[in-house]
Design a protein around this motif. Structure first.
Motif, PDB file in Angstrom:
ATOM      1  N   GLN A   1       0.707  -1.372  -0.083  1.00 38.64           N
ATOM      2  CA  GLN A   1      -0.064   0.126   0.085  1.00 38.64           C
ATOM      3  C   GLN A   1       0.860   1.228   0.027  1.00 38.64           C
ATOM      4  O   GLN A   1       0.714   2.281  -0.915  1.00 38.64           O
ATOM      5  CB  GLN A   1      -0.957  -0.061   1.206  1.00 38.64           C
ATOM      6  CG  GLN A   1      -1.858  -1.105   1.124  1.00 38.64           C
ATOM      7  CD  GLN A   1      -3.442  -0.535   1.113  1.00 38.64           C
ATOM      8  OE1 GLN A   1      -3.619   0.580   1.467  1.00 38.64           O
ATOM      9  NE2 GLN A   1      -4.359  -1.247   0.650  1.00 38.64           N
ATOM     10  N   MET A   2       1.728   1.392   0.813  1.00 40.22           N
ATOM     11  CA  MET A   2       2.744   2.565   0.971  1.00 40.22           C
ATOM     12  C   MET A   2       3.344   2.713  -0.376  1.00 40.22           C
ATOM     13  O   MET A   2       3.911   3.701  -0.789  1.00 40.22           O
ATOM     14  CB  MET A   2       3.396   2.609   2.209  1.00 40.22           C
ATOM     15  CG  MET A   2       2.921   2.715   3.437  1.00 40.22           C
ATOM     16  SD  MET A   2       3.830   2.443   5.055  1.00 40.22           S
ATOM     17  CE  MET A   2       4.576   4.178   4.598  1.00 40.22           C
ATOM     18  N   GLY A   3       4.057   1.496  -0.782  1.00 44.32           N
ATOM     19  CA  GLY A   3       4.868   1.512  -2.207  1.00 44.32           C
ATOM     20  C   GLY A   3       3.940   2.096  -3.312  1.00 44.32           C
ATOM     21  O   GLY A   3       4.317   2.950  -4.053  1.00 44.32           O
ATOM     22  N   MET A   4       2.846   1.577  -3.446  1.00 38.90           N
ATOM     23  CA  MET A   4       1.787   2.097  -4.425  1.00 38.90           C
ATOM     24  C   MET A   4       1.585   3.586  -4.225  1.00 38.90           C
ATOM     25  O   MET A   4       1.550   4.380  -5.189  1.00 38.90           O
ATOM     26  CB  MET A   4       0.630   1.314  -4.429  1.00 38.90           C
ATOM     27  CG  MET A   4      -0.336   1.653  -5.683  1.00 38.90           C
ATOM     28  SD  MET A   4      -1.869   0.605  -5.927  1.00 38.90           S
ATOM     29  CE  MET A   4      -2.819   1.586  -6.938  1.00 38.90           C
ATOM     30  N   ARG A   5       1.171   4.008  -3.014  1.00 43.72           N
ATOM     31  CA  ARG A   5       0.878   5.343  -2.821  1.00 43.72           C
ATOM     32  C   ARG A   5       1.948   6.260  -3.007  1.00 43.72           C
ATOM     33  O   ARG A   5       2.005   7.408  -3.578  1.00 43.72           O
ATOM     34  CB  ARG A   5       0.501   5.588  -1.297  1.00 43.72           C
ATOM     35  CG  ARG A   5      -0.954   4.986  -1.228  1.00 43.72           C
ATOM     36  CD  ARG A   5      -1.618   4.923   0.380  1.00 43.72           C
ATOM     37  NE  ARG A   5      -2.542   4.211   0.613  1.00 43.72           N
ATOM     38  CZ  ARG A   5      -3.733   4.431   0.471  1.00 43.72           C
ATOM     39  NH1 ARG A   5      -4.097   5.395  -0.127  1.00 43.72           N
ATOM     40  NH2 ARG A   5      -4.671   3.469   0.636  1.00 43.72           N
ATOM     41  N   MET A   6       3.190   5.749  -2.610  1.00 47.66           N
ATOM     42  CA  MET A   6       4.394   6.528  -2.952  1.00 47.66           C
ATOM     43  C   MET A   6       4.762   6.738  -4.549  1.00 47.66           C
ATOM     44  O   MET A   6       4.988   7.596  -5.210  1.00 47.66           O
ATOM     45  CB  MET A   6       5.704   5.937  -2.488  1.00 47.66           C
ATOM     46  CG  MET A   6       6.917   6.885  -2.358  1.00 47.66           C
ATOM     47  SD  MET A   6       6.648   8.233  -1.572  1.00 47.66           S
ATOM     48  CE  MET A   6       7.918   9.262  -2.598  1.00 47.66           C
TER      49      MET A   6
ATOM     50  N   THR B   1      10.109   1.845  -1.919  1.00 55.56           N
ATOM     51  CA  THR B   1       9.475   0.728  -1.519  1.00 55.56           C
ATOM     52  C   THR B   1      10.381  -0.372  -1.648  1.00 55.56           C
ATOM     53  O   THR B   1      10.231  -1.520  -0.643  1.00 55.56           O
ATOM     54  CB  THR B   1       8.517   0.448  -2.801  1.00 55.56           C
ATOM     55  OG1 THR B   1       7.820   1.535  -3.266  1.00 55.56           O
ATOM     56  CG2 THR B   1       7.690  -0.987  -2.634  1.00 55.56           C
ATOM     57  N   GLY B   2      11.477  -0.457  -2.092  1.00 51.65           N
ATOM     58  CA  GLY B   2      12.513  -1.369  -2.016  1.00 51.65           C
ATOM     59  C   GLY B   2      13.112  -1.476  -0.722  1.00 51.65           C
ATOM     60  O   GLY B   2      13.252  -2.560   0.025  1.00 51.65           O
ATOM     61  N   MET B   3      13.366  -0.276  -0.126  1.00 52.88           N
ATOM     62  CA  MET B   3      14.073  -0.260   1.419  1.00 52.88           C
ATOM     63  C   MET B   3      12.894  -0.608   2.445  1.00 52.88           C
ATOM     64  O   MET B   3      13.325  -1.101   3.605  1.00 52.88           O
ATOM     65  CB  MET B   3      14.618   1.017   1.483  1.00 52.88           C
ATOM     66  CG  MET B   3      15.673   1.407   0.596  1.00 52.88           C
ATOM     67  SD  MET B   3      16.982   0.070   0.177  1.00 52.88           S
ATOM     68  CE  MET B   3      17.560  -0.403   1.617  1.00 52.88           C
TER      69      MET B   3
ATOM     70  N   ASN C   1      -0.043   0.737 -11.558  1.00 53.33           N
ATOM     71  CA  ASN C   1       0.321   0.825 -10.122  1.00 53.33           C
ATOM     72  C   ASN C   1       0.167  -0.528  -9.404  1.00 53.33           C
ATOM     73  O   ASN C   1       0.655  -1.049  -8.551  1.00 53.33           O
ATOM     74  CB  ASN C   1      -0.066   2.054  -9.521  1.00 53.33           C
ATOM     75  CG  ASN C   1       0.806   3.260 -10.112  1.00 53.33           C
ATOM     76  OD1 ASN C   1       1.804   3.519  -9.891  1.00 53.33           O
ATOM     77  ND2 ASN C   1       0.065   4.009 -11.091  1.00 53.33           N
ATOM     78  N   VAL C   2      -1.090  -1.000  -9.517  1.00 53.53           N
ATOM     79  CA  VAL C   2      -1.960  -2.008  -8.781  1.00 53.53           C
ATOM     80  C   VAL C   2      -1.146  -3.122  -9.276  1.00 53.53           C
ATOM     81  O   VAL C   2      -0.674  -3.867  -8.066  1.00 53.53           O
ATOM     82  CB  VAL C   2      -3.336  -2.031  -9.317  1.00 53.53           C
ATOM     83  CG1 VAL C   2      -3.938  -3.406  -8.828  1.00 53.53           C
ATOM     84  CG2 VAL C   2      -4.196  -0.912  -8.919  1.00 53.53           C
ATOM     85  N   GLY C   3      -0.864  -3.523 -10.393  1.00 48.69           N
ATOM     86  CA  GLY C   3      -0.205  -4.701 -10.740  1.00 48.69           C
ATOM     87  C   GLY C   3       1.541  -4.710 -10.166  1.00 48.69           C
ATOM     88  O   GLY C   3       1.898  -5.363  -9.890  1.00 48.69           O
ATOM     89  N   ASP C   4       2.345  -3.600 -10.625  1.00 47.81           N
ATOM     90  CA  ASP C   4       3.692  -3.852 -10.555  1.00 47.81           C
ATOM     91  C   ASP C   4       4.231  -2.908  -9.354  1.00 47.81           C
ATOM     92  O   ASP C   4       5.176  -3.094  -9.343  1.00 47.81           O
ATOM     93  CB  ASP C   4       4.218  -3.099 -11.974  1.00 47.81           C
ATOM     94  CG  ASP C   4       4.072  -3.937 -13.078  1.00 47.81           C
ATOM     95  OD1 ASP C   4       4.385  -5.210 -12.847  1.00 47.81           O
ATOM     96  OD2 ASP C   4       3.416  -3.560 -14.122  1.00 47.81           O
ATOM     97  N   CYS C   5       3.209  -2.151  -8.645  1.00 43.94           N
ATOM     98  CA  CYS C   5       3.798  -1.636  -7.251  1.00 43.94           C
ATOM     99  C   CYS C   5       3.496  -2.373  -6.126  1.00 43.94           C
ATOM    100  O   CYS C   5       4.171  -3.156  -5.481  1.00 43.94           O
ATOM    101  CB  CYS C   5       3.403  -0.195  -7.344  1.00 43.94           C
ATOM    102  SG  CYS C   5       4.317   0.810  -8.386  1.00 43.94           S
TER     103      CYS C   5
END
Length: 609
Positions: free
Chosen positions: A129-134, A164-166, A248-252
Motif C-alpha cells: 500500500q505505501m509503495g503504491m501510494r508513493m 518501496t525497496g528499502m 501501479n496496482v499490478g507492478d507496485c
C-alpha cells in the motif's frame, strides 16, 4: 555478555553483536526509505493540468487499495484463528519444547505463530500500500522533472521505487530477526506464521492487481488503439485513468508484496534447514549466517541505489552511463560487489567455511544474470524485440507468433540459469549429507534476494515512469513547443526502460519463487519427519512419485495452475468487456472525439442507464 538476553540461545559475543547490528541495519533501511520519500515529495508537481490528471489517478488508486484492504482484513482475522489452533493439530517442534521447557509450550507457540502471522500480513500490506501510494505521488513529479532534464526525472522515479525497496528490506529483516531473537531455535514454528502472512497478502495483491491492470489495459487499448486509432494515453479515452491506475496496482502493490513474500519464505526455509544442521553439528552459525547476509545485502542495496543518478553524470566521461538502464545495471553491480566481498569475509572469519561465501556469490550472480538475460529479450535495442517489430510488417498473425516464440525461448534460458545454480550447490556439498545440499539451495535464494531493495526499485520504476508518461501525454496534448517535445521524449525513453526493468524484476521474482519452492519442499520433508518422530509414527524420508497416491496428488497439483490461470483470464475478459462497452458508449457522445467534451473517467458501467 548477554545483549538483549541472547546468551540463553547459545550465542557467543560476536553473534550477539551481529544480531543487534542486524536490527540497526533494518532501522537504517527504514530511515533511508523515509528520507527518500521526504526528498521526492519536495519536488514540483507541475502545472494545474498535470495535477488534475494525477489527482484522478490518485483517487482511483486510493479507491482500489481501500476496497482491497477490507477484503484482506477479513481473511486475516479468520486465518489468525486457524493458525492459533494449528498448534493443537501438530505439536510444536522438539526445539520449541526444549526452548520453553517447563512452560505451556502449546499456548506460547500458538500465540507466537498467530502474532507472527498478523505481523507478516501487516508488513506485506504496508509494503504494497505505501509503495503504491508513493508511486502515485512520484509519477506527476517525474513528469514535471522531465521538463528540466533526463537525470532529474530518472532520480525522482528511481528514488521513489527505492522507497518501496528499502521498506521491503527493512520490514522483512526487522520482522524475521526480532522473531528469531525472541524464539531462538523455536523460531521456525513462529516464522511459519510470518511467512504465511506475507504469502496471503501477496496472493490478494498480485492476483487482484493483475486482473485489474490487465482488464483496464486490454479494455482501453481495444477501443482506443485498435478501433479509434488514438494514442495509448489519449485523454479522449475514458479508460485511460483506469489503465494508469492499473499499472501501479499490478507492478507496485502486487509485485512489492510478492517479493516481500519470497524474501520471507527463503529465510524461513533456510532457518528450518539450518536448525537441523545445528542439531547435527552443534554450531549455531547455520542460522546466524543467513541473517548476517541479509543485513549485508540491505547495506549493499542502499549503496547501489544511491549511485544510480551519479552514473548518469559521472565526471569521467568514458565511465558515464549511456542511458538510465545502464545506470541501474551498474548500481546493481555496485551492490553485488559489496555483498560478495563481505560474504566471503563473514564466511571465512566467522563461519570457517568459504563455501558459504560461494553460495552467496552464486545467488547474487543468479540475480545479476537476469539483468542482461531479460534485457536481451525485452529491450527495444536488442534483436528479439526488433524481430517482433519486423514481424508486424506481415500482419497480426506473424506478430503474435513471433512474440510467443521469443517469450517461450526466454523462459528456457532463464530455467537453464536456475538449473546451473542448483548444480553448483550440488558440487560444493557433494561430499556431505543431503541436508547440506538442501541448505545450500536455500542459501542461494538468500543471496539472490539479498538485493531486494534494488529489485523492487527497478520494478516500481516501471509503473512510475509509465504513469509519468501518461500524465505528460494527457496534460501536454496538442502542445508543440520545444520544451514539451523534449520532455515527451525523455518520458518516452524512461517508459521504454521501465518496461525492461519490470520484466527483469518479474524474472527475479519467478526465479526466487522456484528456489523458495525447492527449499520449502526440502524443509517440509525435514519438518514432517521430525513431527512424526515426536508422534511415534514411521518417519518420512522421501516422497516417491512411483506411488499411486502420490502420483494422483501430482496430477491434481499440476492441474491447479491451469485452473487458476483459467479463472484469472476469465475474470480479465469479463472486466475488459465492461470497460470496452463503456468506452465505446462515451466515444459516441458528441464532442468527446473532437476533444471539446471531457470523458467521464470515473464512470462505472453498471451505473449507466
Amino acid at each position: 555478555m548477554n545483549i538483549l538476553g541472547l546468551a540463553r540461545h547459545g550465542f557467543n559475543a560476536f553473534e550477539q553483536i551481529s544480531m543487534l547490528g542486524i536490527i540497526v541495519v533494518a532501522i537504517i533501511s527504514l530511515v533511508y526509505a523515509y528520507l527518500l520519500r521526504k526528498h521526492v515529495l519536495k519536488k514540483d508537481k507541475g502545472t494545474e493540468k498535470m495535477q488534475e490528471v494525477w489527482n484522478a489517478i490518485r483517487v482511483g488508486a486510493d479507491s482500489y487499495l481501500n476496497r482491497q484492504l477490507k477484503t484482506i482484513v477479513t481473511s486475516i482475522v479468520i486465518l489468525t484463528v486457524v493458525l492459533f489452533l494449528s498448534v493443537y493439530v501438530v505439536p510444536p517442534s522438539l526445539e520449541a519444547q526444549e526452548e520453553f521447557a517447563g512452560k505451556n509450550v502449546n499456548m506460547i507457540m500458538a500465540i507466537g505463530r498467530s502474532i507472527a502471522f498478523i505481523i507478516g500480513a501487516t508488513f506485506s500490506i504496508l509494503v504494497g500500500q505505501m509503495g503504491m501510494r508513493m508511486a502515485i505521488q512520484a509519477s506527476v513529479r517525474a513528469a514535471s522533472a522531465a521538463r528540466s532534464s533526463l537525470n532529474e526525472s530518472l532520480s525522482v522515479a528511481y528514488y521513489s521505487g527505492t522507497f518501496t525497496g528499502m521498506l521491503t528490506d527493512g520490514l522483512g529483516l526487522l520482522g524475521g530477526t526480532v522473531i528469531f531473537m525472541i524464539f531462538g531455535k523455536a523460531a521456525p514454528d513462529a516464522l511459519l506464521g510470518f511467512g504465511f502472512g506475507g504469502t496471503l497478502v501477496a496472493l490478494f495483491m498480485r492476483v487482484g492487481g493483475g486482473i485489474y491492470t490487465k482488464a483496464a489495459d486490454v479494455g482501453a487499448d481495444l477501443v482506443g488503439k485498435v478501433e479509434q486509432d488514438v494514442p495509448e494515453d489519449d485523454p479522449r479515452n475514458a479508460a485511460v485513468i483506469a489503465d494508469l491506475v492499473g499499472d501501479n496496482v499490478g507492478d507496485c502493490a502486487g509485485m512489492a508484496a510478492d517479493i516481500f513474500e519470497s524474501y520471507e519464505v527463503t529465510i524461513v526455509s533456510a532457518l528450518i534447514l539450518g536448525i537441523v544442521l545445528v542439531s547435527l553439528t552443534g554450531d549455531i552459525k547455520w542460522i546466524v549466517y543467513p541473517l548476517i547476509i541479509r543485513a549485508i545485502g540491505v547495506i549493499s542495496s542502499i549503496l547501489g541505489t544511491f549511485t544510480v543518478p551519479i552514473w548518469m553524470k559521472f565526471p569521467i566521461k568514458f565511465l558515464r552511463a549511456h542511458d538510465s538502464e545502464e545506470a541501474m545495471f551498474r548500481s546493481y553491480e555496485v551492490s553485488s560487489v559489496n555483498t560478495i566481498f563481505w560474504a566471503f569475509i563473514v564466511a571465512i572469519a566467522y563461519a570457517g567455511d568459504w563455501r558459504l561465501g560461494m553460495l552467496t556469490t552464486i545467488g547474487v550472480g543468479l540475480a545479476v544474470a537476469f539483468n542482461p538475460l531479460t534485457s536481451y529479450f525485452t529491450s527495444t535495442k536488442k534483436p528479439p524485440v526488433k524481430e517482433i517489430v519486423k514481424s508486424a510488417d506481415t500482419g497480426t498473425a506473424t506478430l503474435i507468433l513471433s512474440g510467443l516464440s521469443v517469450g517461450m525461448e526466454s523462459s528456457v534460458w532463464a530455467l537453464i540459469v536456475i538449473a546451473i545454480s542448483f548444480i553448483f550447490a550440488l558440487l560444493l556439498y557433494s561430499a556431505e549429507a543431503p541436508i547440506y545440499v538442501m541448505y545450500a539451495v536455500s542459501m542461494i535464494g538468500i543471496g539472490m534476494l539479498s538485493h531486494t531493495g534494488n529489485n523492487v526499485a527497478m520494478d516500481s520504476f516501471g509503473p512510475i515512469s509509465d504513469n509519468a508518461n501518461g500524465i505528460g501525454e494527457m496534460a501536454w496534448h496538442g502542445m508543440e513547443d520545444k520544451e514539451t517535445k523534449d520532455a515527451r521524449q525523455i518520458m518516452a525513453d524512461l517508459d521504454a526502460v521501465g518496461n525492461t526493468t519490470k520484466a527483469i524484476t518479474k524474472g527475479v521474482a519467478i526465479a526466487s519463487a522456484v528456489i523458495a519452492a525447492v527449499s520449502l519442499f526440502a524443509s517440509y520433508i525435514i519438518d514432517v519427519g521430525r513431527a512424526q518422530v515426536q508422534l511415534g509414527v514411521p518417519q518420512i524420508e522421501a516422497i516417491r512419485v512411483s506411488e499411486t497416491n502420490v502420483f494422483i496428488g501430482l496430477l491434481i497439483g499440476g492441474a491447479l495452475p491451469w485452473l487458476f490461470s483459467s479463472l484469472n483470464i476469465r475474470a480479465v475478459s469479463r472486466a475488459a468487456g465492461q470497460v470496452v462497452d463503456e468506452v465505446r458508449r462515451q466515444f459516441r457522445v458528441p464532442g468527446v472525439m473532437e476533444g471539446t467534451v471531457k470523458p467521464d473517467y470515473a464512470k462505472d458501467r453498471k451505473s449507466v442507464v
